[in-house]
Design a protein around this motif. Structure first.
Motif, PDB file in Angstrom:
ATOM      1  N   ILE A   1       0.833  -1.206   0.000  1.00 24.96           N
ATOM      2  CA  ILE A   1       0.000   0.000   0.000  1.00 24.96           C
ATOM      3  C   ILE A   1       0.867   1.254   0.000  1.00 24.96           C
ATOM      4  CG2 ILE A   1      -1.822   1.247   1.211  1.00 24.96           C
ATOM      5  CD1 ILE A   1      -2.666  -1.454   2.383  1.00 24.96           C
ATOM      6  N   SER A   2       1.908   1.273   0.872  1.00 25.35           N
ATOM      7  CA  SER A   2       2.684   2.511   0.964  1.00 25.35           C
ATOM      8  C   SER A   2       3.441   2.783  -0.332  1.00 25.35           C
ATOM      9  CB  SER A   2       3.630   2.469   2.166  1.00 25.35           C
ATOM     10  OG  SER A   2       4.455   1.351   2.123  1.00 25.35           O
TER      11      SER A   2
ATOM     12  N   ILE B   1       2.497   1.980  -3.377  1.00 22.63           N
ATOM     13  CA  ILE B   1       1.530   2.476  -4.371  1.00 22.63           C
ATOM     14  C   ILE B   1       1.251   3.965  -4.141  1.00 22.63           C
ATOM     15  CG2 ILE B   1      -0.952   2.466  -4.892  1.00 22.63           C
ATOM     16  CD1 ILE B   1       0.192   0.423  -6.503  1.00 22.63           C
ATOM     17  N   MET B   2       1.053   4.336  -2.861  1.00 27.89           N
ATOM     18  CA  MET B   2       0.789   5.744  -2.560  1.00 27.89           C
ATOM     19  C   MET B   2       2.000   6.596  -2.960  1.00 27.89           C
ATOM     20  SD  MET B   2      -2.213   5.667  -1.452  1.00 27.89           S
ATOM     21  CE  MET B   2      -3.064   4.109  -1.614  1.00 27.89           C
ATOM     22  N   LEU B   3       3.206   6.082  -2.678  1.00 24.14           N
ATOM     23  CA  LEU B   3       4.425   6.822  -3.026  1.00 24.14           C
ATOM     24  C   LEU B   3       4.566   6.964  -4.545  1.00 24.14           C
ATOM     25  CD1 LEU B   3       6.786   5.350  -0.304  1.00 24.14           C
ATOM     26  CD2 LEU B   3       6.282   7.773  -0.618  1.00 24.14           C
TER      27      LEU B   3
ATOM     28  N   PHE C   1       2.104   7.491  -6.641  1.00 25.14           N
ATOM     29  CA  PHE C   1       1.260   8.619  -7.036  1.00 25.14           C
ATOM     30  C   PHE C   1       1.882   9.945  -6.599  1.00 25.14           C
ATOM     31  CE2 PHE C   1      -1.778   5.332  -7.800  1.00 25.14           C
ATOM     32  CZ  PHE C   1      -2.620   5.850  -8.763  1.00 25.14           C
ATOM     33  N   ILE C   2       2.462   9.949  -5.389  1.00 24.76           N
ATOM     34  CA  ILE C   2       3.080  11.181  -4.899  1.00 24.76           C
ATOM     35  C   ILE C   2       4.282  11.537  -5.787  1.00 24.76           C
ATOM     36  CG2 ILE C   2       4.246  12.238  -2.922  1.00 24.76           C
ATOM     37  CD1 ILE C   2       2.483  10.383  -1.141  1.00 24.76           C
TER      38      ILE C   2
ATOM     39  N   SER D   1       3.157  13.150  -9.034  1.00 24.85           N
ATOM     40  CA  SER D   1       2.766  14.551  -8.867  1.00 24.85           C
ATOM     41  C   SER D   1       3.987  15.446  -8.696  1.00 24.85           C
ATOM     42  CB  SER D   1       1.860  14.706  -7.648  1.00 24.85           C
ATOM     43  OG  SER D   1       0.629  14.095  -7.865  1.00 24.85           O
ATOM     44  N   LEU D   2       4.927  14.996  -7.860  1.00 22.68           N
ATOM     45  CA  LEU D   2       6.148  15.779  -7.623  1.00 22.68           C
ATOM     46  C   LEU D   2       6.901  15.988  -8.933  1.00 22.68           C
ATOM     47  CD1 LEU D   2       8.014  14.580  -4.402  1.00 22.68           C
ATOM     48  CD2 LEU D   2       7.460  16.920  -5.063  1.00 22.68           C
TER      49      LEU D   2
ATOM     50  N   SER E   1       5.782  15.896 -11.904  1.00 22.38           N
ATOM     51  CA  SER E   1       5.039  16.791 -12.776  1.00 22.38           C
ATOM     52  C   SER E   1       5.300  18.247 -12.376  1.00 22.38           C
ATOM     53  CB  SER E   1       3.556  16.439 -12.697  1.00 22.38           C
ATOM     54  OG  SER E   1       2.755  17.529 -13.038  1.00 22.38           O
ATOM     55  N   TYR E   2       5.306  18.517 -11.084  1.00 26.24           N
ATOM     56  CA  TYR E   2       5.547  19.890 -10.627  1.00 26.24           C
ATOM     57  C   TYR E   2       6.949  20.356 -11.015  1.00 26.24           C
ATOM     58  CZ  TYR E   2       6.152  23.966  -7.711  1.00 26.24           C
ATOM     59  OH  TYR E   2       6.393  25.240  -7.303  1.00 26.24           O
TER      60      TYR E   2
ATOM     61  N   LEU F   1       7.301  20.890 -14.801  1.00 24.34           N
ATOM     62  CA  LEU F   1       6.559  21.996 -15.396  1.00 24.34           C
ATOM     63  C   LEU F   1       6.961  23.360 -14.843  1.00 24.34           C
ATOM     64  CD1 LEU F   1       3.022  20.377 -15.597  1.00 24.34           C
ATOM     65  CD2 LEU F   1       4.718  20.625 -17.401  1.00 24.34           C
ATOM     66  N   TYR F   2       7.463  23.392 -13.598  1.00 23.63           N
ATOM     67  CA  TYR F   2       7.707  24.696 -12.995  1.00 23.63           C
ATOM     68  C   TYR F   2       9.159  24.974 -12.645  1.00 23.63           C
ATOM     69  CZ  TYR F   2       2.670  24.865 -12.640  1.00 23.63           C
ATOM     70  OH  TYR F   2       1.345  24.868 -12.950  1.00 23.63           O
TER      71      TYR F   2
END
Lengths: 294, 348
Positions: free
Chosen positions: B134-135, B137-139, B141-142, B145-146, B148-149, B152-153
């Motif tokens: 579980i952990s 899988i969550m990591l 997704f995190i 997102s990181l 991507s940030y 892009l920025y």
């Protein structure tokens, strides 16, 4: 924050929790009987897709829900066969089932609609009203809690997960109890997927489950494999998702010119799951025979 | 019989997967031809297969290390994302590093980032009892997102509309492979093969390799033997993440020369299939990665070469291979039939 805002936040919390609750209850049935269920995610994918297809064909969300449950059961037959008689490592086989769902759904979708990414949109009048799944989910939690605690079937399920050999000596087939629990659990998790495509969205789209099956599993562990506590965790995750939606486009407290980057908002449900899993569970006591073969 | 198990599982998984295509009105044999031609049909195709094999070697080894310690790392996807991002960051912020030092620096960055990302899951598992499935899988997704940030920025390529970072310094680029000039396969393949050999050596010849195995097989026995289960598990996850970070070598240094958002077609997840088919043996990861690299290249051609079957078939075949190779009971039946035959032969 006004009363209206609070009420609307509560409403979206309930709405967004309902698919998680169905999946967590499906996982609960399976895991209390001793079978680990990493494949909740796959069940949700299959359920979301089957529900969308049936609703589009029969113009009835009820048909969609029935189709989702049938698809969940069919998919669970494969899973149960691999882990019960063929004794595969349940975590590994569950992961394989998730892959299978991710691969087979685009395959069928391409055949039906010529498109691997999404089903056509479901007309508004054929979608589920959000209150239905919410009420059903809450009733399900109460019903399952009662069933597990008070009925002979519940006792069999608990014993299949705690002391399978004792149950067998009492003349009950552990294998049958586990099969039934895995199939029923798969039907429930798939129903959670149906809520996604019929109520929270307007079609089945690829990756729409977004790890909700794993969050449901985290809720189950957080709830120490008990229905009411798992419900509480699902509500917390639903709340995180509601807050996430609310934060889109909100400006930063120290710089009103800039909004919070969407990437950080998207992380919220996953971070909350990670923290909940780490902070509160400690060493939760799983059913004793969880993951064992019989 | 044990030794033949992966081959039989492969055969069974592949036939079932191809059989499914009959439902789509395709001839399974035609699909198989497309797969084989797509993967090995020409020098270019073979080069692409080797290019895909490179990251799968790293992720396959990554899953193998964790599995040896009894941990199921399904987070290689997030770890390789962090690793590739870190390697690109090193190559962008220190563009004029001397050749050689540059490779080491980028590899260090990737290994540290991947190792830390997996280490979080290892620590959560060992100290807080969070299930690593579980952990991680969550990591994943995190991490997505990181990345991507940052893409892009922070490190955005101002000259492109694509979601990608600026280019790394030219001294970071890894040379291509001789004989395969038109394909993106690079020296990273050799490095990945070396990693497999090194891991086999660690497993067989070092104390830590032994400790990993004991912890993976029996935590209580490990404890009584004075092995710290928690430390071993955390370290296993860190090494697992460092290996996943190695994907940066082929992708960032070897071909794209920058970090591209979404560059990985689930290399981390395919690595699970690679590792399970190799059954814990780092050297067996080599043919296994070649096979799944070929499957990836071959199925990519299905989109064009067939009417109704798409590259998603790869996922179905992977799932079926994992399920069959791990279904213990299936192999008991195979063993028993063989034993019966043997007995009949002896008796007769």
């Amino acid at each position: 924050m006004s009363l209206d805002e609070i009420l609307s936040l509560l409403g979206s919390t309930l709405r967004l929790s309902s698919p998680l609750i169905f999946a967590a209850m499906g996982g609960l049935l399976s895991e209390r009987s001793g079978v680990i269920h990493i494949a909740l995610e796959g069940m949700m994918i299959v359920g979301a897709f089957a529900a969308a297809v049936a609703t589009l064909s029969f113009q009835s969300p009820l048909a969609g829900c029935v189709a989702a449950m049938i698809a969940g059961i069919l998919f669970s037959v494969i899973y149960a066969a691999v882990v019960i008689p063929f004794r595969a490592n349940q975590v590994v086989a569950g992961t394989a089932m998730n892959f299978l769902a991710m691969g087979i759904v685009p395959f069928i979708s391409k055949l039906l609609y010529g498109n691997t990414g999404a089903t056509p949109s479901i007309p508004l009048e054929d979608r589920l009203h959000w209150a239905g799944p919410v009420v059903a989910a809450l009733l399900l939690v109460a019903g399952l809690a009662w069933m597990l605690a008070r009925t002979p079937v519940g006792l069999w399920i608990r014993f299949a997960g705690e002391h399978p050999h004792a149950l067998e000596s009492a003349g009950v087939h552990v294998v049958k109890v586990r099969w039934a629990s895995v199939l029923a659990g798969g039907a429930l998790a798939a129903l959670g997927g149906a809520v996604l495509s019929l109520s929270l969205a307007s079609a089945y789209t690829r990756n729409m489950t977004a790890a909700r099956g794993f969050m449901a599993l985290a809720a189950l562990i957080f709830g120490k494999w008990r229905a009411p506590q798992a419900l509480a965790a699902c509500l917390l995750f639903g709340f995180a998702e509601a807050v996430q939606n609310r934060l889109q486009g909100v400006s930063l407290p120290w710089n009103p010119e800039a909004t919070i980057p969407v990437q950080f908002i998207q992380m919220v449900p996953y971070l909350v799951t990670l923290i909940v899993l780490a902070g509160f569970v400690g060493r939760a006591r799983a059913p004793k025979a969880l993951g064992s073969t019989f | 019989m044990r030794a033949f198990r992966p081959f039989l599982a492969l055969l069974l998984g592949l036939s079932l997967g191809l059989g499914v295509t009959a439902f789509a009105g395709e001839n399974p044999l035609h699909v198989l031809t497309v797969l084989v031609k797509g993967a090995f049909g020409s020098r270019y195709d073979f080069g692409m297969t080797l290019f895909y094999m490179t990251p799968l070697l790293f992720t396959g080894l990554s899953v193998t290390v964790a599995f040896r310690a009894g941990l199921f790392n399904i987070g290689a996807e997030g770890q390789l994302t962090m690793g590739a991002l870190a390697a690109a960051w090193v190559g962008i912020t220190w563009p004029d590093a001397p050749v050689g030092i540059s490779w080491l620096a980028a590899w260090f960055g990737a290994a540290i980032a991947g190792g830390l990302w997996a280490g979080v899951a290892g620590w959560l598992k060992a100290r807080r009892g969070s299930h690593e499935v579980i952990s991680t899988i969550m990591l994943n997704f995190i991490a997505a997102s990181l990345a991507s940030y940052v893409t892009l920025y922070v490190l955005k390529n101002p000259e492109s509309q694509n979601p990608e970072t600026m280019a790394i310094g030219t001294s970071y680029q890894l040379p291509g492979m001789p004989g395969l000039p038109d394909t993106p396969v690079s020296l990273a393949l050799v490095l990945a093969l070396m990693a497999a050999v090194m891991l086999a050596w660690v497993f067989e010849k070092t104390r830590w390799g032994f400790e990993l195995k004991v912890v993976g097989q029996n935590e209580n026995a490990a404890q009584s033997a004075g092995i710290s289960v928690a430390t071993t598990q955390i370290l296993a996850m860190i090494v697992s993440g460092m290996l996943a970070g190695g994907v940066a070598l082929g992708e960032v240094l070897g071909s794209a020369h920058r970090f591209k958002l979404g560059f990985s077609p689930d290399y981390g997840f395919v690595g699970i299939a690679v590792a399970l088919l190799a059954r814990g043996n780092p050297l067996a990861v080599i043919p296994s990665a070649l096979l799944f690299g070929a499957l990836h290249k071959g199925t990519a051609d299905l989109d064009i070469e067939t009417e109704n079957v798409t590259r998603d078939l790869a996922l179905v075949i992977q799932a079926l291979i994992i399920a069959t190779v791990s279904a213990e009971g299936l192999w008991d039946i195979v063993d028993r039939r063989r034993q019966k035959k043997e007995a009949a032969r002896v008796a007769g």
